[in-house]
Scaffold this motif. Structure first.
Motif, PDB file in Angstrom:
ATOM      1  N   MET A   7       0.812  -1.203   0.000  1.00  0.00           N
ATOM      2  CA  MET A   7       0.000   0.000   0.000  1.00  0.00           C
ATOM      3  C   MET A   7       0.852   1.262   0.000  1.00  0.00           C
ATOM      4  SD  MET A   7      -2.427  -1.150   3.079  1.00  0.00           S
ATOM      5  CE  MET A   7      -2.734  -2.863   3.328  1.00  0.00           C
ATOM      6  N   PRO A   8       0.983   1.941  -1.125  1.00  0.00           N
ATOM      7  CA  PRO A   8       1.701   3.205  -1.075  1.00  0.00           C
ATOM      8  C   PRO A   8       0.788   4.340  -0.608  1.00  0.00           C
ATOM      9  CG  PRO A   8       1.035   2.773  -3.298  1.00  0.00           C
ATOM     10  CD  PRO A   8       0.594   1.580  -2.474  1.00  0.00           C
ATOM     11  N   GLN A  76      -5.456  14.431   6.581  1.00  0.00           N
ATOM     12  CA  GLN A  76      -4.152  14.505   7.224  1.00  0.00           C
ATOM     13  C   GLN A  76      -3.628  13.092   7.507  1.00  0.00           C
ATOM     14  OE1 GLN A  76      -4.025  16.480  11.069  1.00  0.00           O
ATOM     15  NE2 GLN A  76      -1.935  17.154  10.699  1.00  0.00           N
ATOM     16  N   VAL A  77      -2.307  12.938   7.451  1.00  0.00           N
ATOM     17  CA  VAL A  77      -1.665  11.671   7.808  1.00  0.00           C
ATOM     18  C   VAL A  77      -2.006  11.339   9.256  1.00  0.00           C
ATOM     19  CG1 VAL A  77       0.584  10.575   8.234  1.00  0.00           C
ATOM     20  CG2 VAL A  77       0.252  11.965   6.205  1.00  0.00           C
ATOM     21  N   THR A  78      -2.305  10.064   9.500  1.00  0.00           N
ATOM     22  CA  THR A  78      -2.618   9.610  10.856  1.00  0.00           C
ATOM     23  C   THR A  78      -1.527   8.667  11.363  1.00  0.00           C
ATOM     24  OG1 THR A  78      -3.811   7.631  10.149  1.00  0.00           O
ATOM     25  CG2 THR A  78      -5.090   9.694  10.318  1.00  0.00           C
ATOM     26  N   LYS A  79      -1.504   8.437  12.646  1.00  0.00           N
ATOM     27  CA  LYS A  79      -0.558   7.470  13.217  1.00  0.00           C
ATOM     28  C   LYS A  79      -0.794   6.085  12.629  1.00  0.00           C
ATOM     29  CE  LYS A  79       0.469   9.802  17.536  1.00  0.00           C
ATOM     30  NZ  LYS A  79       0.553   9.689  18.993  1.00  0.00           N
ATOM     31  N   GLU A  80      -2.046   5.761  12.365  1.00  0.00           N
ATOM     32  CA  GLU A  80      -2.377   4.451  11.803  1.00  0.00           C
ATOM     33  C   GLU A  80      -1.752   4.253  10.417  1.00  0.00           C
ATOM     34  OE1 GLU A  80      -4.869   6.585  13.117  1.00  0.00           O
ATOM     35  OE2 GLU A  80      -4.717   5.515  15.028  1.00  0.00           O
ATOM     36  N   ASP A  81      -1.595   5.346   9.657  1.00  0.00           N
ATOM     37  CA  ASP A  81      -0.989   5.250   8.331  1.00  0.00           C
ATOM     38  C   ASP A  81       0.417   4.651   8.401  1.00  0.00           C
ATOM     39  OD1 ASP A  81      -3.204   6.363   7.046  1.00  0.00           O
ATOM     40  OD2 ASP A  81      -2.398   8.396   7.134  1.00  0.00           O
ATOM     41  N   PHE A  82       1.153   4.956   9.453  1.00  0.00           N
ATOM     42  CA  PHE A  82       2.515   4.451   9.588  1.00  0.00           C
ATOM     43  C   PHE A  82       2.551   2.950   9.861  1.00  0.00           C
ATOM     44  CE2 PHE A  82       2.876   8.972  10.541  1.00  0.00           C
ATOM     45  CZ  PHE A  82       3.899   9.328   9.685  1.00  0.00           C
ATOM     46  N   MET A  83       1.418   2.406  10.258  1.00  0.00           N
ATOM     47  CA  MET A  83       1.316   0.966  10.501  1.00  0.00           C
ATOM     48  C   MET A  83       0.583   0.244   9.370  1.00  0.00           C
ATOM     49  SD  MET A  83       2.976   0.584  13.256  1.00  0.00           S
ATOM     50  CE  MET A  83       2.607  -1.115  13.645  1.00  0.00           C
ATOM     51  N   SER A  84      -0.336   0.910   8.704  1.00  0.00           N
ATOM     52  CA  SER A  84      -1.168   0.214   7.713  1.00  0.00           C
ATOM     53  C   SER A  84      -0.657   0.335   6.276  1.00  0.00           C
ATOM     54  CB  SER A  84      -2.615   0.708   7.791  1.00  0.00           C
ATOM     55  OG  SER A  84      -2.700   2.061   7.410  1.00  0.00           O
ATOM     56  N   PHE A  85       0.264   1.266   6.023  1.00  0.00           N
ATOM     57  CA  PHE A  85       0.840   1.399   4.697  1.00  0.00           C
ATOM     58  C   PHE A  85       2.260   0.862   4.702  1.00  0.00           C
ATOM     59  CE2 PHE A  85      -2.555   4.506   4.426  1.00  0.00           C
ATOM     60  CZ  PHE A  85      -3.014   4.339   3.134  1.00  0.00           C
ATOM     61  N   GLU A  86       2.601   0.152   3.656  1.00  0.00           N
ATOM     62  CA  GLU A  86       3.964  -0.363   3.524  1.00  0.00           C
ATOM     63  C   GLU A  86       4.913   0.747   3.076  1.00  0.00           C
ATOM     64  OE1 GLU A  86       6.340  -3.686   0.929  1.00  0.00           O
ATOM     65  OE2 GLU A  86       4.215  -3.989   1.316  1.00  0.00           O
ATOM     66  N   HIS A  87       4.424   1.631   2.222  1.00  0.00           N
ATOM     67  CA  HIS A  87       5.228   2.742   1.701  1.00  0.00           C
ATOM     68  C   HIS A  87       4.506   4.056   1.946  1.00  0.00           C
ATOM     69  CE1 HIS A  87       7.814   0.052  -0.672  1.00  0.00           C
ATOM     70  NE2 HIS A  87       6.700  -0.636  -0.871  1.00  0.00           N
ATOM     71  N   ILE A  88       5.266   5.059   2.361  1.00  0.00           N
ATOM     72  CA  ILE A  88       4.779   6.432   2.409  1.00  0.00           C
ATOM     73  C   ILE A  88       5.768   7.237   1.579  1.00  0.00           C
ATOM     74  CG2 ILE A  88       4.293   8.462   3.821  1.00  0.00           C
ATOM     75  CD1 ILE A  88       3.459   6.599   6.079  1.00  0.00           C
ATOM     76  N   ASP A  92       8.936  16.278  -1.031  1.00  0.00           N
ATOM     77  CA  ASP A  92      10.116  17.121  -0.828  1.00  0.00           C
ATOM     78  C   ASP A  92      10.732  16.854   0.542  1.00  0.00           C
ATOM     79  OD1 ASP A  92       8.650  18.669   1.089  1.00  0.00           O
ATOM     80  OD2 ASP A  92       7.916  19.982  -0.496  1.00  0.00           O
ATOM     81  N   GLU A  93      11.870  17.479   0.789  1.00  0.00           N
ATOM     82  CA  GLU A  93      12.621  17.257   2.031  1.00  0.00           C
ATOM     83  C   GLU A  93      11.847  17.692   3.269  1.00  0.00           C
ATOM     84  OE1 GLU A  93      15.370  15.623   2.375  1.00  0.00           O
ATOM     85  OE2 GLU A  93      16.059  15.482   0.315  1.00  0.00           O
ATOM     86  N   SER A  94      11.065  18.749   3.154  1.00  0.00           N
ATOM     87  CA  SER A  94      10.273  19.214   4.290  1.00  0.00           C
ATOM     88  C   SER A  94       9.244  18.161   4.695  1.00  0.00           C
ATOM     89  CB  SER A  94       9.581  20.534   3.938  1.00  0.00           C
ATOM     90  OG  SER A  94       8.747  20.951   4.987  1.00  0.00           O
ATOM     91  N   ASN A  95       8.548  17.592   3.696  1.00  0.00           N
ATOM     92  CA  ASN A  95       7.591  16.521   3.977  1.00  0.00           C
ATOM     93  C   ASN A  95       8.296  15.308   4.570  1.00  0.00           C
ATOM     94  OD1 ASN A  95       5.727  17.192   0.950  1.00  0.00           O
ATOM     95  ND2 ASN A  95       5.388  18.009   2.983  1.00  0.00           N
ATOM     96  N   LEU A  96       9.457  14.973   4.024  1.00  0.00           N
ATOM     97  CA  LEU A  96      10.218  13.823   4.506  1.00  0.00           C
ATOM     98  C   LEU A  96      10.582  14.005   5.981  1.00  0.00           C
ATOM     99  CD1 LEU A  96      11.516  11.129   3.600  1.00  0.00           C
ATOM    100  CD2 LEU A  96      13.583  12.450   3.069  1.00  0.00           C
ATOM    101  N   ILE A 113       9.449   5.207   4.561  1.00  0.00           N
ATOM    102  CA  ILE A 113       9.212   6.609   4.216  1.00  0.00           C
ATOM    103  C   ILE A 113      10.334   7.084   3.309  1.00  0.00           C
ATOM    104  CG2 ILE A 113       8.906   8.941   5.131  1.00  0.00           C
ATOM    105  CD1 ILE A 113       8.146   7.531   7.837  1.00  0.00           C
ATOM    106  N   GLU A 114       9.966   7.566   2.121  1.00  0.00           N
ATOM    107  CA  GLU A 114      10.975   8.034   1.184  1.00  0.00           C
ATOM    108  C   GLU A 114      10.376   9.034   0.201  1.00  0.00           C
ATOM    109  OE1 GLU A 114      12.505   4.660  -1.039  1.00  0.00           O
ATOM    110  OE2 GLU A 114      10.525   3.758  -1.062  1.00  0.00           O
TER     111      GLU A 114
END
Length: 157
Positions: A7-8, A76-88, A92-96, A113-114
């Motif tokens: 899931m990207p 908005q990005v949620t904490k769950e996104d960091f667990m439910s998505f394989e790729h984020i 740009d560098e600020s978002n990263l 995250i990349e």
């Protein structure tokens, strides 16, 4: 790997310009390639600026010119996104930096995250925000997203 694990998530600060374009481009590529059922594709923002809003009208017009369907409501990005998505994948560098900071608040997060631009065969690492620009700037974002999403899909399929 199970389909629901692939899931990207493409994100941006306001979630109305670059990320909805990338989301729409990737969905079309995955659909055209017959692999859309292997992906959960979404986009989100690191901020609350545009939550609930549709994509910028210039981005919508660009997608229409290219025959790319676009349906999106900013979130908005949620904490769950960091667990439910394989790729984020971000623009740009600020978002990263914002995403890596937010990810640290999630115990044992699994998302990679990349920068989406890290997949660009033309080596344009940053996808510039076209919000204060012209239709031509939205076209450039579209072209970058096409290159990057194609390379990402080829690498991960």
């Amino acid at each position: 790997m199970a389909a629901e694990e692939r899931m990207p998530l493409v994100e941006k600060r306001g979630n109305i310009c670059r990320s909805p374009i990338a989301e729409a481009v990737f969905k079309k590529m995955a659909t055209d390639g017959g692999v859309v059922d292997q992906w959960r594709i979404d986009s989100a923002a690191t901020s609350t600026y545009e939550i609930g809003n549709p994509p910028d009208h210039r981005g919508q017009a660009c997608m229409k010119r290219h025959g790319v369907p676009m349906r999106h409501v900013a979130r908005q990005v949620t904490k769950e996104d960091f667990m439910s998505f394989e790729h984020i994948l971000c623009m740009d560098e600020s978002n990263l930096s914002d995403l890596k900071r937010k990810a640290k608040s999630v115990k044992d997060y699994t998302a990679k995250i990349e920068l989406l631009g890290s997949y660009d065969p033309q080596k344009q690492l940053i996808i510039q925000d076209p919000y204060y620009g012209s239709d031509e700037d939205f076209e450039k974002v579209y072209e970058q997203c096409v290159r990057c999403c194609k390379a990402f899909l080829e690498k991960t399929s």
